[in-house]
Design a protein around this motif. Structure first.
Motif, mmCIF file in Angstrom:
data_model
loop_
_atom_site.group_PDB
_atom_site.id
_atom_site.type_symbol
_atom_site.label_atom_id
_atom_site.label_comp_id
_atom_site.label_asym_id
_atom_site.label_seq_id
_atom_site.Cartn_x
_atom_site.Cartn_y
_atom_site.Cartn_z
ATOM 1 N N VAL A 35 0.835 -1.211 0.000
ATOM 2 C CA VAL A 35 0.000 0.000 0.000
ATOM 3 C C VAL A 35 0.866 1.255 0.000
ATOM 4 C CG1 VAL A 35 -1.763 1.303 1.249
ATOM 5 C CG2 VAL A 35 -1.883 -1.189 1.162
ATOM 6 N N ILE A 36 1.891 1.288 0.844
ATOM 7 C CA ILE A 36 2.762 2.463 0.907
ATOM 8 C C ILE A 36 3.514 2.650 -0.409
ATOM 9 C CG2 ILE A 36 4.764 3.455 2.068
ATOM 10 C CD1 ILE A 36 2.105 3.664 3.606
ATOM 11 N N SER A 37 3.848 1.563 -1.075
ATOM 12 C CA SER A 37 4.488 1.675 -2.388
ATOM 13 C C SER A 37 3.578 2.412 -3.368
ATOM 14 C CB SER A 37 4.832 0.288 -2.933
ATOM 15 O OG SER A 37 5.878 -0.294 -2.190
ATOM 16 N N SER A 38 2.295 2.162 -3.271
ATOM 17 C CA SER A 38 1.338 2.858 -4.130
ATOM 18 C C SER A 38 1.246 4.339 -3.751
ATOM 19 C CB SER A 38 -0.042 2.198 -4.005
ATOM 20 O OG SER A 38 -0.997 2.849 -4.801
ATOM 21 N N VAL A 39 1.281 4.630 -2.466
ATOM 22 C CA VAL A 39 1.171 6.012 -1.984
ATOM 23 C C VAL A 39 2.336 6.862 -2.463
ATOM 24 C CG1 VAL A 39 1.254 7.449 0.096
ATOM 25 C CG2 VAL A 39 -0.233 5.434 0.028
ATOM 26 N N ILE A 40 3.546 6.317 -2.447
ATOM 27 C CA ILE A 40 4.732 7.119 -2.775
ATOM 28 C C ILE A 40 5.214 6.904 -4.212
ATOM 29 C CG2 ILE A 40 5.449 7.098 -0.360
ATOM 30 C CD1 ILE A 40 7.616 5.106 -1.111
ATOM 31 N N ALA A 41 4.402 6.236 -5.029
ATOM 32 C CA ALA A 41 4.826 5.880 -6.385
ATOM 33 C C ALA A 41 5.255 7.101 -7.195
ATOM 34 C CB ALA A 41 3.699 5.141 -7.108
ATOM 35 N N GLU A 42 4.492 8.168 -7.138
ATOM 36 C CA GLU A 42 4.824 9.361 -7.919
ATOM 37 C C GLU A 42 6.148 9.975 -7.452
ATOM 38 O OE1 GLU A 42 1.641 12.139 -7.959
ATOM 39 O OE2 GLU A 42 0.177 10.699 -8.733
ATOM 40 N N GLU A 43 6.348 10.016 -6.147
ATOM 41 C CA GLU A 43 7.586 10.570 -5.613
ATOM 42 C C GLU A 43 8.792 9.723 -6.021
ATOM 43 O OE1 GLU A 43 7.882 13.475 -4.021
ATOM 44 O OE2 GLU A 43 5.732 13.729 -4.421
ATOM 45 N N LEU A 44 8.623 8.406 -6.015
ATOM 46 C CA LEU A 44 9.724 7.524 -6.411
ATOM 47 C C LEU A 44 10.066 7.721 -7.888
ATOM 48 C CD1 LEU A 44 11.709 5.257 -5.871
ATOM 49 C CD2 LEU A 44 9.852 3.609 -6.190
ATOM 50 N N LEU A 45 9.056 7.855 -8.717
ATOM 51 C CA LEU A 45 9.296 8.050 -10.148
ATOM 52 C C LEU A 45 10.013 9.370 -10.433
ATOM 53 C CD1 LEU A 45 5.928 6.754 -11.649
ATOM 54 C CD2 LEU A 45 8.175 5.669 -11.836
ATOM 55 N N SER A 46 9.887 10.314 -9.508
ATOM 56 C CA SER A 46 10.537 11.606 -9.717
ATOM 57 C C SER A 46 12.037 11.560 -9.413
ATOM 58 C CB SER A 46 9.883 12.678 -8.828
ATOM 59 O OG SER A 46 10.208 12.478 -7.456
ATOM 60 N N ILE A 47 12.497 10.457 -8.809
ATOM 61 C CA ILE A 47 13.915 10.312 -8.474
ATOM 62 C C ILE A 47 14.643 9.599 -9.609
ATOM 63 C CG2 ILE A 47 15.558 9.265 -6.873
ATOM 64 C CD1 ILE A 47 13.518 9.573 -4.666
ATOM 65 N N LYS A 48 15.652 10.220 -10.139
ATOM 66 C CA LYS A 48 16.418 9.628 -11.229
ATOM 67 C C LYS A 48 17.201 8.417 -10.710
ATOM 68 C CE LYS A 48 19.966 10.742 -14.670
ATOM 69 N NZ LYS A 48 20.877 11.810 -15.194
ATOM 70 N N PRO A 49 17.125 7.281 -11.424
ATOM 71 C CA PRO A 49 17.864 6.095 -10.973
ATOM 72 C C PRO A 49 19.343 6.381 -10.786
ATOM 73 C CG PRO A 49 16.333 5.506 -12.718
ATOM 74 C CD PRO A 49 16.325 7.011 -12.636
ATOM 75 N N ALA A 50 19.815 6.197 -9.583
ATOM 76 C CA ALA A 50 21.218 6.416 -9.230
ATOM 77 C C ALA A 50 21.479 5.660 -7.935
ATOM 78 C CB ALA A 50 21.513 7.909 -9.060
ATOM 79 N N ASP A 51 22.735 5.481 -7.594
ATOM 80 C CA ASP A 51 23.067 4.710 -6.398
ATOM 81 C C ASP A 51 22.814 5.539 -5.141
ATOM 82 O OD1 ASP A 51 23.980 2.880 -4.608
ATOM 83 O OD2 ASP A 51 26.111 3.167 -5.059
ATOM 84 N N HIS A 52 21.743 5.168 -4.433
ATOM 85 C CA HIS A 52 21.420 5.826 -3.155
ATOM 86 C C HIS A 52 21.600 4.857 -1.992
ATOM 87 C CE1 HIS A 52 19.938 9.435 -5.106
ATOM 88 N NE2 HIS A 52 19.198 8.702 -5.903
ATOM 89 N N GLY A 53 22.415 3.850 -2.209
ATOM 90 C CA GLY A 53 22.643 2.847 -1.180
ATOM 91 C C GLY A 53 21.889 1.579 -1.516
ATOM 92 N N GLN A 54 22.483 0.460 -1.124
ATOM 93 C CA GLN A 54 21.905 -0.834 -1.471
ATOM 94 C C GLN A 54 20.462 -0.993 -0.975
ATOM 95 O OE1 GLN A 54 24.071 -4.149 0.104
ATOM 96 N NE2 GLN A 54 22.553 -5.646 -0.536
ATOM 97 N N GLU A 55 20.207 -0.566 0.240
ATOM 98 C CA GLU A 55 18.880 -0.755 0.822
ATOM 99 C C GLU A 55 17.829 0.023 0.039
ATOM 100 O OE1 GLU A 55 16.918 -0.870 5.290
ATOM 101 O OE2 GLU A 55 18.628 0.430 4.905
ATOM 102 N N PHE A 56 18.128 1.282 -0.260
ATOM 103 C CA PHE A 56 17.159 2.090 -1.003
ATOM 104 C C PHE A 56 16.976 1.542 -2.418
ATOM 105 C CE2 PHE A 56 15.817 5.428 -3.864
ATOM 106 C CZ PHE A 56 14.773 6.027 -3.168
#
Length: 603
Positions: free
Chosen positions: A395-416
């Motif tokens: 559910v939370i993945s759906s809530v923050i989907a737009e915000e995640l898409l706004s982040i350009k794929p780059a290395d922000h740490g293995q966990e992220f």
């Protein structure tokens, strides 16, 4: 038009039989297999699993007739004449093959006494987005029904009921609009009026109330709706008269009278108990601007919850919980949950009880307010941490989907990186997930030895997700993959159970799982699966899929996975469903269910 064609066909019959006398020597070569006159839906040809076959299905007509077959002559050279009345309204649908429907012949081959029972047995609602999609497509496909007229009418009513129970009220309302006026019944019209009220389409509901079809003096629903409609057009005297008549008839509905008083000018604060409220009450409360007390939200139907959360400014106690529940069962409610989370975050300390939902609100608000990537990343991680702890990652993945898409794929740490990829796969953003896969692989080759080893552990898990998703990715399963997975999952108390599920899913999608891999699984701490399942349902599911009975396969898959989807299902059940869906041509859907299974099982 079909009847006209039949008349022409019959009138020409004598001519063709006479012609046959003179052309007998050519008959054996020229005679074709008798053609079915059953029409297809949506202007598309049936799929390979949906061949039109007169022997498999009869299509009933509104007058109660079915296809009749008259045979002239005998043997293989007999001329077959079929008559087909108009299609029943129960075959009405919204989806053609091109728009996601399962085809007019989706019930072909299924015993006529099973179709209603199968639809009746599917879960009222489901927390799995992919299972909800299958439910929607099953209920909205215009299909030919091997049933009598009376059974078909029950079938249509059941489809509407199931759509509403699943929170698909908008689809149900559109399906009603597709019906011809003379095909509607009072039951269906009442259902349509209720749906319009829930969707804040009061004018449409009132239009149905003005038509006397099937309405009787004993039907208080239409009387109450007429009162509300009078209020909407400022005919207060007639509305008051209608209420007086209801009271005289002995109608006991305290909520209705309370809300009506507020609508006509009562200035006293109004509190309405939500338990037992119907769509008309909800529409009246919305118009009267009475707050919805949702402290007992768990007792309300999904369609009521969805109607209530669509007006965030009227959400009272329990409103945030209600919005979360509605979104858990239908991701199309995400926009309302987002508003409820932000609204909750603006309340001062002491105005609301601190719960996991209010914590989500604070974190989500902080994420929205973040003004740089680093802060966004840290707040997303905090949201994911809390969601994983409480089983709410989907559910939370759906809530923050737009915000995640706004982040350009780059290395922000293995966990992220790993959580971003999982989240994107869950929300159907496969192409974006592939970009994050590349980021993770590049990161695994950088840093010191310890950092690279840790990163490679993440890549082993990453491979499983990418392979199962079916994405055009770098991941491959080879002789080194299983040892890498074992190394990555060391120390996990559930290593055996997770490995069993992983190998089983890989096997379904024809990835090379060796005998040695299965033997190694026995050496792990493998606890026998105690999750739910049903041998009888799974056996019937396998038989249906093997025979290509599409709708039956989908129905039994929904039934055996239940409301919780893969979360509570055994490995055997999950694999049976995946294999069955793949067998009837629904491999993409099977892969998405597999991704959901991995997530909810803790991968």
């Amino acid at each position: 038009m079909i009847n006209s064609q039949n008349n022409i066909y019959k009138s020409c019959l004598g001519f063709w039989m006479l012609l046959g006398v003179f052309m007998g020597s050519f008959q054996a070569a020229a005679q074709e297999k008798p053609r079915s006159l059953v029409p297809t839906f949506g202007g598309t040809l049936p799929s390979a699993t949906q061949k039109l076959d007169k022997r498999e299905v009869d299509v009933f007509a509104p007058n109660g007739g079915v296809q009749a077959e008259n045979q002239q002559g005998s043997g293989n050279n007999a001329l077959v004449v079929e008559t087909l009345d108009a299609l029943s309204p129960a075959s009405t649908g919204l989806l053609s093959n091109d728009s996601g429907g399962f085809g007019a012949q989706m019930w072909s081959g299924t015993a006529s006494n099973l179709t209603y029972t199968l639809l009746q047995s599917i879960p009222a609602k489901t927390k799995s987005p992919q299972l909800l999609d299958l439910t929607r497509r099953l209920l909205l496909t215009g299909a030919l029904l091997p049933q009598s007229k009376d059974d078909a009418s029950k079938h249509l009513d059941l489809r509407f009921k199931k759509l509403r129970n699943a929170g698909l009220t908008i689809d149900a309302a559109e399906l009603f609009r597709r019906l011809q006026f003379d095909a509607t019944t009072d039951t269906l019209r009442k259902m349509s009026a209720q749906m319009s009220l829930l969707l804040n389409q009061n004018e449409a509901a009132c239009e149905l109330a003005t038509n006397p079809l099937g309405q009787t003096d004993r039907d208080v629903f239409w009387r109450k709706l007429d009162v509300f409609c009078r209020v909407l057009v400022n005919e207060y005297d007639k509305a008051e008269l209608g209420v007086a008549l209801l009271e005289e008839l002995g109608e006991k509905d305290p909520a209705f009278y309370t809300i009506f008083a507020k609508l006509v000018g009562d200035t006293e604060p109004a509190h309405v108990d939500m338990i037992g409220l119907m769509p008309l009450h909800i529409a009246m409360m919305r118009k009267a601007e009475i707050s919805f007390d949702l402290s007992s939200a768990n007792t309300l139907s999904l369609e009521i919850l969805e109607a209530v959360i669509a007006t965030p400014e009227l959400l009272g106690v329990g409103g945030l919980d209600a919005a979360f529940t509605a979104t858990e069962y239908n991701r199309s409610n995400t926009k309302y949950l987002q508003k409820a989370l932000l609204h909750s975050s603006r309340k001062a300390n002491g105005e609301q009880e601190i719960t996991v939902f209010t914590a989500y609100g604070q974190l989500y608000s902080a994420l929205i307010d973040a003004n740089n990537i680093e802060i966004k990343v840290s707040r997303m991680l905090a949201l994911w941490d809390l969601a994983i702890e409480n089983g709410d990652f989907p559910v939370i993945s759906s809530v923050i989907a737009e915000e995640l898409l706004s982040i350009k794929p780059a290395d922000h740490g293995q966990e992220f990186n790993a959580r971003a990829l999982r989240s994107l796969l869950l929300t159907g953003e496969v192409e974006k997930a592939v970009l994050w896969e590349r980021v993770m692989r590049r990161a695994a080759s950088q840093g010191n030895i310890a950092e690279r080893l840790k990163a490679r552990s993440g890549v082993a898990r990453l491979d499983a997700f990418m392979l199962i998703s079916g994405a055009n990715a770098i991941a491959r399963w080879n002789s080194s993959s299983f040892p890498a997975w074992k190394k990555a999952s060391e120390g996990d108390p559930a290593q055996g159970a997770k490995t069993e599920l992983l190998l089983s899913i890989l096997d379904v999608f024809d990835l090379p799982v060796s005998a040695e891999n299965w033997q190694d699984l026995i050496l792990m701490d493998l606890v026998p699966d105690t999750a739910k399942g049903s041998y009888a349902i799974e056996r019937n599911l396998t038989a249906a899929a093997s025979a290509g009975r599409l709708a039956e396969t989908v129905s039994l898959s929904l039934l055996v996975l239940g409301e919780e989807g893969a979360r509570d299902a055994s490995v055997t059940t999950i694999i049976t469903v995946l294999s069955a869906l793949k067998a009837v041509g629904l491999e993409d859907e099977a892969r998405q269910i597999a991704i959901e299974a991995l997530i909810v099982k803790g991968f």
